[in-house]
Design a protein around this motif. Structure first.
Motif, PDB file in Angstrom:
ATOM      1  N   HIS A 127       0.837  -1.198   0.000  1.00 14.91           N
ATOM      2  CA  HIS A 127       0.000   0.000   0.000  1.00 14.91           C
ATOM      3  C   HIS A 127       0.876   1.254   0.000  1.00 14.91           C
ATOM      4  CE1 HIS A 127      -3.410  -2.551   1.080  1.00 14.91           C
ATOM      5  NE2 HIS A 127      -2.681  -3.041   2.071  1.00 14.91           N
ATOM      6  N   VAL A 174      -3.165  -7.934   1.255  1.00 16.47           N
ATOM      7  CA  VAL A 174      -3.358  -6.597   1.825  1.00 16.47           C
ATOM      8  C   VAL A 174      -3.077  -6.625   3.323  1.00 16.47           C
ATOM      9  CG1 VAL A 174      -5.051  -5.893   0.088  1.00 16.47           C
ATOM     10  CG2 VAL A 174      -5.828  -7.045   2.171  1.00 16.47           C
ATOM     11  N   GLU A 182      -9.826   1.489   6.498  1.00 10.27           N
ATOM     12  CA  GLU A 182     -10.276   2.088   5.242  1.00 10.27           C
ATOM     13  C   GLU A 182     -11.720   1.709   4.920  1.00 10.27           C
ATOM     14  OE1 GLU A 182      -8.648   4.197   2.755  1.00 10.27           O
ATOM     15  OE2 GLU A 182      -7.644   4.625   4.651  1.00 10.27           O
ATOM     16  N   HIS A 368     -12.558  -3.282  -0.596  1.00 10.84           N
ATOM     17  CA  HIS A 368     -11.331  -3.052  -1.366  1.00 10.84           C
ATOM     18  C   HIS A 368     -11.365  -3.844  -2.674  1.00 10.84           C
ATOM     19  CE1 HIS A 368      -6.971  -2.516  -2.010  1.00 10.84           C
ATOM     20  NE2 HIS A 368      -6.957  -3.805  -2.328  1.00 10.84           N
ATOM     21  N   GLY A 380      -4.435   3.667  -1.405  1.00 13.63           N
ATOM     22  CA  GLY A 380      -3.323   2.837  -0.989  1.00 13.63           C
ATOM     23  C   GLY A 380      -2.829   1.866  -2.023  1.00 13.63           C
ATOM     24  N   ARG A 381      -3.476   1.787  -3.169  1.00  9.75           N
ATOM     25  CA  ARG A 381      -2.996   0.871  -4.211  1.00  9.75           C
ATOM     26  C   ARG A 381      -3.298   1.485  -5.569  1.00  9.75           C
ATOM     27  NH1 ARG A 381      -1.011  -4.546  -4.182  1.00  9.75           N
ATOM     28  NH2 ARG A 381      -0.032  -4.711  -6.198  1.00  9.75           N
ATOM     29  N   SER A 385       1.310   0.497  -9.512  1.00 12.10           N
ATOM     30  CA  SER A 385       2.023  -0.511  -8.735  1.00 12.10           C
ATOM     31  C   SER A 385       2.703  -1.535  -9.634  1.00 12.10           C
ATOM     32  CB  SER A 385       1.065  -1.227  -7.779  1.00 12.10           C
ATOM     33  OG  SER A 385       0.002  -1.813  -8.487  1.00 12.10           O
TER      34      SER A 385
END
Length: 397
Positions: A127, A174, A182, A368, A380-381, A385
């Motif tokens: 993240h 995660v 979150e 998520h 966070g992602r 990435s």
């Protein structure tokens, strides 16, 4: 299950929990089924046996498959916590694309720069959260402080391979505590900007600290309800399962029973001598609760002083969740020690039978995974990435 269904796996010290579902267009989570299995190969946030843990996860998933009478399809997301997670803050600096304004693309590029500055070939970034943005020179430079959470590649790859051999293909791994925070972020009472979210499980306490509505710090501490259970096992000479039942029984009682001479019938199958004074239970349990909360406070106190730098700024609330976090005496103790308004929260967006603090992690993972399957932005992602992963391989950082 259809392709948009999500399997959310929460690896806990005591149990592996799995919820299967999807997020509807109105934001509501529809569940298809649930499963659980005793955890093996995982002790207080440390994986001790990858094969044993993979088997526990497989058992929990098979419970879901049996409950839904279908094959486990869709996307699978695994939540982990503990000392294997490494949380750090890093600054990324870039020039803004347009003079006098900051765009999401600028922030994204600054986050990339922050990740590359701490890149390590032995760790995989799970993240990246933008925590604070500062324009150092108007129209010239943007600084973004990011909160980055990573885990050793060897551990992640080993677990992924072990699950793959069992026919389970992971779509993502995660951080459990952050997913809980979150997932509940937009549903918290009062919608504060500065708050602390604490998920207390059996063996791990996950902490997420928010300042200005942004995640700025996180941690996994090897503390949890097992400390209480172990003391009950020794003090009462009972099995672990019996001690857990007594702990749950005690949690439903009022602390006002203290000093009233109350004796509780705590017998279980095969026992006839477990008539225990309430005061004795109170002393065992509350001393451990106080110890856990005091240790968490000792960890958080310097961070509060570090991140609340603006004059007059203060944390508005502490939110508790998790199996141990649901104990009423924990919230009472946190309020007393921290001197901050404290509430216990649970995933109200689930069906009534699943609305319990112990399911908050799975709820967050479901949300998520649902956002990813719907191609929505996920905190966070970022979409870059994959680029980071390829660049690290190319540069052999």
């Amino acid at each position: 299950m259809d392709k948009k269904s999500i399997l959310a796996i929460d690896v806990g010290t005591g149990m592996v929990k799995v919820l299967a579902g999807r997020q509807e267009t109105d934001g509501r989570i529809e569940l298809y089924g649930s499963g659980a299995a005793p955890t093996a190969g995982y002790v207080r946030g440390v994986i001790t046996d990858v094969s044993a843990l993979a088997y526990s996860i497989r058992q929990a998933i098979e419970c879901v498959v049996m409950a839904t009478d279908s094959h486990a399809a869709g996307s699978v997301y695994l939540g982990i916590s503990g000392s294997m997670l490494v949380a750090q803050n890093s600054m990324g600096t870039v020039a803004t694309a347009t003079s006098g304004s900051v765009t999401n693309a600028d922030v994204e590029r600054a986050c990339k720069a922050a990740v590359f500055s701490v890149a390590n070939s032995e760790y995989e970034v799970l993240h990246v959260f933008p925590a604070k943005e500062v324009i150092t020179q108007l129209g010239a430079a943007l600084e973004v402080e990011t909160h980055i959470v990573s885990a050793p590649q060897s551990i992640l790859q080993g677990l992924s391979n072990a699950l793959s051999e069992s026919g389970i293909q992971l779509n993502g791994i995660v951080a459990s505590g952050i997913m809980a925070a979150e997932g509940m972020n937009k549903e918290l009472p009062g919608q504060p900007a500065n708050f602390i979210f604490i998920d207390i499980g059996a063996g791990v306490t996950d902490i997420s600290m928010y300042v200005g509505g942004c995640l700025c710090s996180s941690a996994s501490l090897p503390l949890g309800g097992d400390y209480i259970t172990n003391d009950l096992m020794q003090g009462l000479s009972v099995s672990r399962a019996h001690a857990e039942e007594i702990k749950r029984y005690y949690s439903r009682l009022s602390p006002n029973l203290r000093n009233q001479g109350i004796v509780l019938d705590c017998n279980d199958y095969g026992t006839v001598d477990k008539h225990i004074p309430f005061d004795f239970l109170y002393d065992i349990i509350e001393s451990r609760v106080d110890e856990i909360v005091t240790l968490v406070y000792s960890y958080l106190k310097p961070l509060q002083e570090e991140y609340l730098t603006n004059q007059g700024q203060a944390f508005e609330a502490i939110y508790l969740t998790g199996g141990c976090g649901a104990m009423p005496s924990v919230a009472t103790c946190v309020t007393k020690v921290f001197q901050i308004h404290t509430e216990t929260v649970k995933p109200e967006g689930l069906a009534a039978e699943y609305v319990h603090p112990a399911n908050t992690v799975c709820y967050g993972i479901l949300k998520h995974g649902s956002r990813i399957s719907a191609n929505e932005p996920v905190a966070g992602r970022s979409a870059w990435s994959l680029l980071v992963h390829k660049a690290k391989k190319l540069l052999k950082i």
